[in-house]
Write an enzyme that holds these catalytic residues in place. Structure first.
Site, PDB file in Angstrom:
ATOM      1  N   GLY A  60       0.800  -1.217   0.000  1.00 45.91           N
ATOM      2  CA  GLY A  60       0.000   0.000   0.000  1.00 45.91           C
ATOM      3  C   GLY A  60       0.831   1.264   0.000  1.00 45.91           C
ATOM      4  O   GLY A  60       0.511   2.238  -0.703  1.00 45.91           O
ATOM      5  N   ARG A  91      -4.770   0.342  10.297  1.00 44.68           N
ATOM      6  CA  ARG A  91      -5.067  -0.098  11.667  1.00 44.68           C
ATOM      7  C   ARG A  91      -4.352   0.749  12.706  1.00 44.68           C
ATOM      8  O   ARG A  91      -4.836   0.925  13.815  1.00 44.68           O
ATOM      9  CB  ARG A  91      -4.675  -1.570  11.838  1.00 44.68           C
ATOM     10  CG  ARG A  91      -5.596  -2.547  11.130  1.00 44.68           C
ATOM     11  CD  ARG A  91      -5.204  -3.969  11.408  1.00 44.68           C
ATOM     12  NE  ARG A  91      -3.869  -4.280  10.869  1.00 44.68           N
ATOM     13  CZ  ARG A  91      -3.249  -5.441  11.020  1.00 44.68           C
ATOM     14  NH1 ARG A  91      -3.827  -6.405  11.724  1.00 44.68           N
ATOM     15  NH2 ARG A  91      -2.058  -5.646  10.487  1.00 44.68           N
ATOM     16  N   ARG A  92      -3.159   1.258  12.366  1.00 48.85           N
ATOM     17  CA  ARG A  92      -2.366   2.038  13.329  1.00 48.85           C
ATOM     18  C   ARG A  92      -2.169   3.456  12.787  1.00 48.85           C
ATOM     19  O   ARG A  92      -1.183   3.730  12.082  1.00 48.85           O
ATOM     20  CB  ARG A  92      -1.026   1.358  13.575  1.00 48.85           C
ATOM     21  CG  ARG A  92      -1.167  -0.007  14.233  1.00 48.85           C
ATOM     22  CD  ARG A  92       0.188  -0.623  14.549  1.00 48.85           C
ATOM     23  NE  ARG A  92       0.911  -0.973  13.346  1.00 48.85           N
ATOM     24  CZ  ARG A  92       0.751  -2.116  12.673  1.00 48.85           C
ATOM     25  NH1 ARG A  92      -0.128  -3.007  13.099  1.00 48.85           N
ATOM     26  NH2 ARG A  92       1.455  -2.362  11.587  1.00 48.85           N
ATOM     27  N   GLU A 118       8.213 -15.321   5.854  1.00 51.34           N
ATOM     28  CA  GLU A 118       7.596 -14.734   7.038  1.00 51.34           C
ATOM     29  C   GLU A 118       8.044 -15.489   8.288  1.00 51.34           C
ATOM     30  O   GLU A 118       8.573 -16.593   8.211  1.00 51.34           O
ATOM     31  CB  GLU A 118       6.066 -14.825   6.919  1.00 51.34           C
ATOM     32  CG  GLU A 118       5.490 -14.140   5.703  1.00 51.34           C
ATOM     33  CD  GLU A 118       5.492 -12.624   5.827  1.00 51.34           C
ATOM     34  OE1 GLU A 118       5.724 -12.121   6.957  1.00 51.34           O
ATOM     35  OE2 GLU A 118       5.282 -11.947   4.803  1.00 51.34           O
ATOM     36  N   LYS A 173      -3.493 -19.048  -5.827  1.00 53.12           N
ATOM     37  CA  LYS A 173      -3.156 -18.511  -7.151  1.00 53.12           C
ATOM     38  C   LYS A 173      -3.542 -19.491  -8.252  1.00 53.12           C
ATOM     39  O   LYS A 173      -3.993 -19.086  -9.331  1.00 53.12           O
ATOM     40  CB  LYS A 173      -1.672 -18.188  -7.204  1.00 53.12           C
ATOM     41  CG  LYS A 173      -1.272 -17.076  -6.243  1.00 53.12           C
ATOM     42  CD  LYS A 173       0.232 -16.934  -6.119  1.00 53.12           C
ATOM     43  CE  LYS A 173       0.609 -15.839  -5.131  1.00 53.12           C
ATOM     44  NZ  LYS A 173       2.065 -15.739  -4.907  1.00 53.12           N
ATOM     45  N   GLY A 185       6.892  -8.540  -3.314  1.00 50.94           N
ATOM     46  CA  GLY A 185       7.609  -7.324  -2.963  1.00 50.94           C
ATOM     47  C   GLY A 185       6.745  -6.102  -3.162  1.00 50.94           C
ATOM     48  O   GLY A 185       5.815  -6.105  -3.975  1.00 50.94           O
TER      49      GLY A 185
END
Length: 432
Positions: A17, A47-48, A191, A206, A305
């Site tokens: 984003g 959210r923050r 992750e 996918k 990415g």
């Protein structure tokens, strides 16, 4: 050129984003020229809200995503928050209030794509999602538009960069799975919880999207057969090299030979080194498409990415904005073929099976009998006697093509032989 800007609401301002917002700002003049009107970032739902976001006016930031998508002046909603909820509700709410949607949400589209397409059509709005599969690689639009006059028979690809990095590291250095995973984590490719990647869930979502578009058939995530790659070993790579192969986690979508059904699956497989996908290194993605008229096509590039994925999002944003100015919509769901999705057992493939067997006469004959009883033809057999094996040998069998059900039944029968001490490895062979 229209002077009133098209207003864009951004849901999510993480890695992707934030890059979408940056490109909208730095490339504003080019986007205006390409679209025919300026685009304006009208709100960013996060959210923050206290987090500093460089280049984004704090006045645009909100925690009320629902209120943002309900604004009557929003032309396009860009959804990059991921997950099922609240993304699903926010997207449908955006349609209800007059906005088109650009999404990168593979999980949601694989699960509820049909319902989202129906909602978009009901309200006369666009739903675009190039970024949901293979990051920056143009793939969905070529399948949906460039090959619209052709018949696609097979889509075979590496669609997860994390798993490809791990397998490539195992192949090139001889590292074990955990060692390669640790390096991928340290470099930021994996992750903290890599389950979605290494167990094939990401690739399966996918595959569902690709199969649906390629075969004009609704394919849900539940229709995709899935195996992870956590059991792949250095010994598997050594065996693959003896065959002139390497190992990749593949998403495979196929039309049956008679054209009457389709299959979608994700699993590790051996592929010949001469196949174009064998040379895809590191965290890159590549997808191989086979069609009647165009023949064989390959799409290659970074599959994840922030910037690469944002590139695909912005491509969709330009297309949707152009449609908005023209008072039209782009291609929606094409599921007219409505082909049944066959179970994995009906897939025709080859197997590479490594067995630990007793080193004594007659063992090969017993093993061959089991294959014959299940209607599976043997292509090659290799036997190795280890010096410290204590009367045990390694037997590697590569089969000809047979149904996956027949191959699976063969393996289960082999496990019951007294002379078979264990089934060390089972892997499909593809790309030949």
């Amino acid at each position: 050129m229209r002077t009133r800007p098209l207003k864009v609401a951004l849901l999510g301002c993480g890695v992707v984003g934030s890059e979408v917002a940056r490109i909208m700002t730095t490339h504003a003049d080019d986007l205006t020229a390409r679209i025919g009107a300026p685009v304006e970032l009208a709100g960013v739902a996060v959210r923050r809200p206290s987090k500093v976001r460089e280049g984004i006016d704090p006045a645009l930031v909100t925690t009320d995503a629902t209120a943002l998508v309900k604004r009557g002046d929003i032309d396009v909603v860009v959804e990059v928050i991921g997950g099922i909820e609240p993304a699903r509700t926010l997207i449908t709410t955006a349609f209800e209030h007059g906005a088109s949607v650009v999404s990168a949400n593979k999980a949601l589209l694989a699960q509820d794509g049909a319902a989202l397409h129906a909602a978009a059509e009901q309200h006369g709005r666009d739903l675009y999602y190039e970024a949901a599969v293979a990051g920056a690689i143009p793939l969905i639009r070529p399948l949906r538009e460039s090959l619209a006059g052709d018949k696609v028979n097979r889509v075979l690809g590496i669609v997860n960069g994390t798993t490809n990095f791990i397998l490539d590291k195992m192949d090139s250095t001889g590292a074990g799975y955990q060692e390669a995973l640790d390096e991928a984590t340290a470099l930021g490719y994996a992750e903290a919880d890599p389950t979605a990647d290494v167990e094939g869930f990401d690739a399966a979502a996918k595959a569902a999207i690709l199969a649906g578009i390629a075969f004009h058939t609704r394919v849900r995530l539940d229709d995709v057969y899935r195996e992870g790659m956590t059991e792949v070993t250095a010994a598997d790579f050594a065996s693959a090299k003896e065959m002139g192969c390497t190992i990749k986690l593949l998403a495979i979508c196929e039309r049956a030979a008679d054209g009457g059904s389709v299959t979608a699956r994700v699993h590790p497989a051996m592929i010949p080194l001469k196949h174009p996908l064998a040379g895809v290194r590191g965290a890159y993605n590549a997808v191989f498409v086979e069609s009647d008229a165009a023949g064989q096509l390959m799409f290659y590039g970074p599959g994840a990415g922030g910037a690469p994925t944002a590139s695909a999002v912005l491509g969709d944003l330009v297309a949707v904005c152009r449609n908005r100015l023209d008072g039209a919509t782009g291609p929606g769901e094409s599921a007219y073929a409505a082909l049944p999705v066959s179970p994995m057992g009906e897939v025709v493939t080859r197997y590479h099976i490594s067995l630990d067997v007793a080193d004594k006469p007659g063992v090969l004959a017993q093993v061959a009998t089991v294959f014959a009883e299940h209607g599976v033809s043997i292509d090659t057999v290799r036997q190795h006697v280890r010096p410290d094996s204590d009367g045990e040998a390694s037997l590697v069998v590569v089969t000809h093509r047979a149904t996956d059900a027949a191959l699976g039944g063969t393996v289960e029968a082999l496990r019951k032989l007294d002379t078979v001490r264990g089934v060390a490895s089972i892997m499909r062979v593809e790309g030949e």
